[in-house]
Design a protein around this motif. Structure first.
Motif: not given
Ligand SMILES: [Zn+2]
Ligand SMILES: [Zn+2]
Ligand SMILES: [Zn+2]
Ligand SMILES: [Zn+2]
Ligand SMILES: [Zn+2]
Ligand SMILES: [Zn+2]
Lengths: 371, 498
Positions: A22-33, A191-200, A229-231
């Motif tokens: 599981l590859a997780i991409i955590l969007d850490t965009n400060p503006h959005a958070w 088996t692999s997958r990507i999860l994007i936790l997106s806020v932007s 979560l946002a955007g």
């Protein structure tokens, strides 16, 4: 069904479902958070994410995880910790600090603790290195870089996991057809997958690289899941749709952990048996390059494939590639009429009896007619 | 059999001779690291392939061949990188006629089990890859059989049509039909004439290409093939030929005349593997020559050649997807389907895209299909091999893409003797350009490959993955400023050349 595959011998030792990366991409965009902070602060989100990661690791012995932060200016590995370059070969024991100082806690399963410490310490490094000037420079996030890195990592992991000659592996990644899934499923042991936790929100400036990444994922059969979560962005919806991932845009982000555990924990093997949350309708309409207006019928430059909303460009030159475009072929000719004439002339003597029949082969024969 | 033996001996002696030159050259340089091949003249395909024998293994300084084996492996892998790294204007909308040879020469067993079965297998693969790379293009398949040229499948953009038709050659769908076994002689003239007729009505903004796979060493033509070549040139056909076994003068002429004097489109496959590579190499959209170059090359009829890159603005529909509660008929096949797309102009339901609307002949497409072709327009530049010296300077320890560890630089300083450093200095800038120009891909001694714009180091697997599948550089995209710069850079290049 895997029994005839030579790759299987290696895997057999881990009884049970195939290992899942599981590859997780955590969007850490400060503006959005910053916007989200009243509802769901980053710290809480990370805590939920850690629980989710632990659940993923616990659901299979050989399961793996990789976490990448997509920050405003750059991407940053959160787990595994990258080794920093050591110019001029000074010291060799550098960069493993994060993993080295795992606090001993008898109440915690050690692999969980290792990952938790690494992620937290890398995230702290990332946030500390963010300066005010870099924040004001941009308000977007490097999602394309994070996706590309995640895909490279996954591709290498696949090579590592299958003891087959890597060249054979390479060949089949090129040639495996989109259409039949059985072939690819048999060969790939991981088996692999990507999860994007997106806020932007707006990602239009990265359109081409993100699209490239989506097609790569599609070819490798890696689903891209999105938890928004946002955007709002059409691009990520298309990513989900093209790769067969799950798209979720929950109304109340407070319940992050619930969404993660219920929606995103099952891996590709388990998903076959589940009713998945559907993406609903995906907006596929194109936006024109000149005004960013969504168009139904557009005009496409045959050289660079830019889309325009009006047929009359200034100087009849493409705005993107500057080539001179003639409009005559598409606009002056009514497309439906010309092919009919040709058909009738050609078939006139032979089979004039069935005028309806002459129009049926037209879609099959395609373009010779639509000049 | 006797024939091929004779050929082999001849080639082997040639090989010895070249090998002699090589070893002579290295001896004068001293016994440092040896780049296996440096060729004075550009080699023909069949020459270079035979030379990859055991003799190319070289002992390293410590007497092991381990490093050498690994390097050869990487070199072999890198060779496969398509050489489309330079930005050019390319013909994205292609119209291709694929001509297969089904003459008796295809029963030859130099490919396993024979040429015919091999080619049937590879072309199916080829069709899939072609439409993966060229989603808005059209293709037609033909076969040269017993002096005639048969149309196997009509010009269309649907890969399953072609694959089905190609399979039908060996295993006909209609049980009463006889499978098409290779027979008789091929006729290049008939093939060209039929291809010309097929491509005659295609719009001028697309390319008109003919790709001929020719196993035989002859062509049995009913008339004057030179007249046919002339009319092909007039109709701006571009012919590529993939031969087997040997080069033919007539093929060279066909390719040269139809490609403005450029004969690089005529290649000869030496074995199965090279046939596959040569075939797949044609899935990359061709570079469009500027009209100036076209008229400059003398022998062309200046009267009738229309502007080569008649760029135009195409009207296309971008439909929205609908999901019906009850199945309805699609206009394209008459099948009952639940989901589909509606044509934005005439609201007809179409089941799969891209397609030409059966109601109003509008090209209906998703914007994602267009995006699939962008990597041909903005290609990722090839990465360069990193020497030990540079690797040490940068101190990179693992691949930026996948975090796998690189081998440590050799501890002893003996490697970095004068010779190597001087080599490095010359290596850096001059070689950089030259290497890219030639498109020759060497293996890296340090197993590191460097992106030219972000200077990140990658492993061989990521190198291949990024160039063949992903078409992105993870390093560049991970830094906000450089990524924007790269796209702009590429953009200006395209504008300048195109
Ligand atoms: Zn516009
Ligand atoms: Zn353009
Ligand atoms: Zn249909
Ligand atoms: Zn229509
Ligand atoms: Zn790598
Ligand atoms: Zn780069």
């Amino acid at each position: 069904m895997n029994a005839i595959d030579a790759t299987d011998r290696h895997i057999k030792s881990t009884d049970g479902p195939p290992p899942s990366l599981l590859a997780i991409i955590l969007d850490t965009n400060p503006h959005a958070w910053a916007h989200l902070s009243s509802i769901l602060p980053l710290s809480k989100a990370v805590a939920s994410l850690l629980v989710f990661i632990n659940a993923h690791l616990a659901s299979g012995n050989a399961n793996e995880v990789a976490v990448i932060a997509s920050h405003s200016q750059r991407t940053h590995w959160l787990y595994p910790t990258p080794t920093l370059p050591t110019p001029h070969s000074t010291s060799t024991s550098n960069g493993h600090d994060a993993n080295g100082t795992v606090p001993e806690n008898a109440n915690k399963y050690r692999p969980f603790a290792v990952i938790e410490t690494a992620i937290l310490s890398n995230l702290t490094t990332l946030l500390n290195s963010t300066t005010a000037s870099s924040l004001s420079a941009t308000s977007t996030t490097q999602i394309s870089g994070a996706l590309s890195t995640a895909l490279s990592y996954i591709s290498k992991s696949h090579i590592r996991h299958s003891p087959v000659d890597p060249t054979i592996n390479d060949h089949s990644t090129i040639t495996t057809p989109d259409t039949d899934g059985i072939l690819g499923q048999q060969r790939v042991s991981l088996t692999s997958r990507i999860l994007i936790l997106s806020v932007s929100g707006d990602l239009a400036n990265q359109y081409i690289p993100v699209m490239n990444a989506i097609f790569a994922a599609q070819r490798q059969r890696i689903p891209i899941d999105i938890l928004k979560l946002a955007g709002d962005t059409v691009l990520l919806q298309q990513a989900c749709d093209a790769t067969g991932g799950i798209y979720m845009a929950p109304e109340s982000p407070q319940g992050l952990l619930q969404y993660l555990m219920m929606g995103f924990l099952p891996d590709a093997t388990a998903r076959r048996a589940l009713v998945l949350p559907s993406a609903g309708s995906v907006d596929f309409r194109a936006a024109c390059f000149c005004h960013r207006k969504v168009v139904d019928i557009g005009y496409v430059c045959s050289v660079c494939l830019s889309i325009f909303c009006i047929p009359s460009l200034p100087d009849s030159k493409c705005l993107t590639c500057d080539s001179h475009l003639s409009l005559s072929t598409t606009l002056t000719v009514t497309p439906a009429l010309i092919p009919r004439k040709k058909k009738k002339r050609k078939r006139g003597p032979g089979e004039s009896a069935t005028p309806a029949g002459s129009s049926t082969p037209a879609p099959g024969s395609g373009t010779p007619t639509h000049s | 059999m006797a024939d091929s033996d004779g050929e082999y001996v001849q080639d082997a002696s040639d090989d010895e001779y070249l090998g002699g030159i090589n070893s002579y050259g290295t001896r004068t340089q001293g016994k440092g690291k040896v780049r296996a091949r440096e060729n004075a003249r550009p080699q023909q395909a069949w020459e270079s392939a035979i030379r990859t024998g055991l003799d190319t293994f070289k002992e390293a300084a410590d007497g092991t061949i381990q490093q050498s084996v690994q390097e050869r492996e990487e070199e072999r892998k890198r060779k496969r990188l398509r050489k489309d790294a330079r930005p050019f204007q390319r013909g994205i909308i292609r119209h291709v006629v694929l001509v297969l040879d089904l003459s008796e020469a295809m029963l030859e067993k130099d490919m396993r089990p024979n040429r015919y079965i091999t080619i049937i297998k590879y072309t199916q693969e080829y069709v899939r890859e072609f439409f993966e790379q060229n989603p808005i293009s059209q293709m037609s398949v033909m076969a040269m059989h017993d002096g005639l040229c048969l149309r196997v499948s009509e010009l269309s953009g649907n890969p399953t049509d072609h694959i089905g038709a190609i399979q039908g050659l060996r295993f006909p769908k209609n049980p009463r039909d006889v499978p098409k076994e290779p027979k008789g002689s091929p006729s290049l003239q008939n093939a060209l004439e039929l291809a010309r007729a097929t491509l005659y009505h295609t719009p001028s903004h697309g390319t008109r290409e003919v790709i001929i796979i020719l196993g035989a060493l002859l062509s049995l033509d009913p008339g004057d093939i030179h007249a046919t070549i002339k009319s092909c040139v007039r109709d701006r056909l571009h012919v590529n030929v993939i031969g087997m076994g040997g080069r033919l003068r007539i093929c060279q002429e066909i390719v040269g005349r139809t490609n403005a004097g450029d004969e690089s489109g005529y290649v000869v496959a030496t074995d199965q593997e090279s046939l596959r590579d040569l075939l797949l190499a044609t899935t990359t959209p061709p570079v469009i020559r500027s009209t100036a170059a076209e008229t400059f090359s003398g022998e062309m009829e200046t009267t009738a050649t229309p502007a080569e890159s008649a760029a135009s603005l195409l009207m296309m529909g971008f439909p929205s997807r609908i999901i019906d509660n009850v199945p309805t008929l699609c206009a394209c096949h008459g099948n009952l389907t639940r989901g589909g797309y509606t044509c934005p102009r005439c609201s007809v339901k179409i089941c799969s895209l891209p397609a030409t609307c059966p109601g109003c002949h509008l090209t209906v497409i998703l914007s994602t299909h267009l995006a699939r072709s962008y990597h041909h327009l903005f290609p990722l530049r090839l990465w360069k091999a990193v020497s030990w010296h540079k690797a040490k300077k940068k101190g990179s320890r693992e691949c930026v893409g996948c975090l796998s560890l690189f081998p440590d630089p050799p501890a002893e300083e003996t490697e970095a003797s004068n010779g190597i450093i001087a080599d490095d200095a010359s290596d850096s800038e001059v070689d950089d350009k030259a290497e890219e120009e030639v498109g020759q891909q060497k293996a890296s001694e340090s197993s590191r490959y460097q992106c030219r714009s972000c200077k990140s180091h990658f492993c061989i697997d990521c190198d291949l993955f990024c160039h063949e599948v992903l078409h992105n550089c993870p390093g560049c995209l991970s830094q906000a400023n450089s990524s924007a710069a790269v796209v702009q850079d590429v953009n200006t290049d395209v504008a300048m050349i195109g």
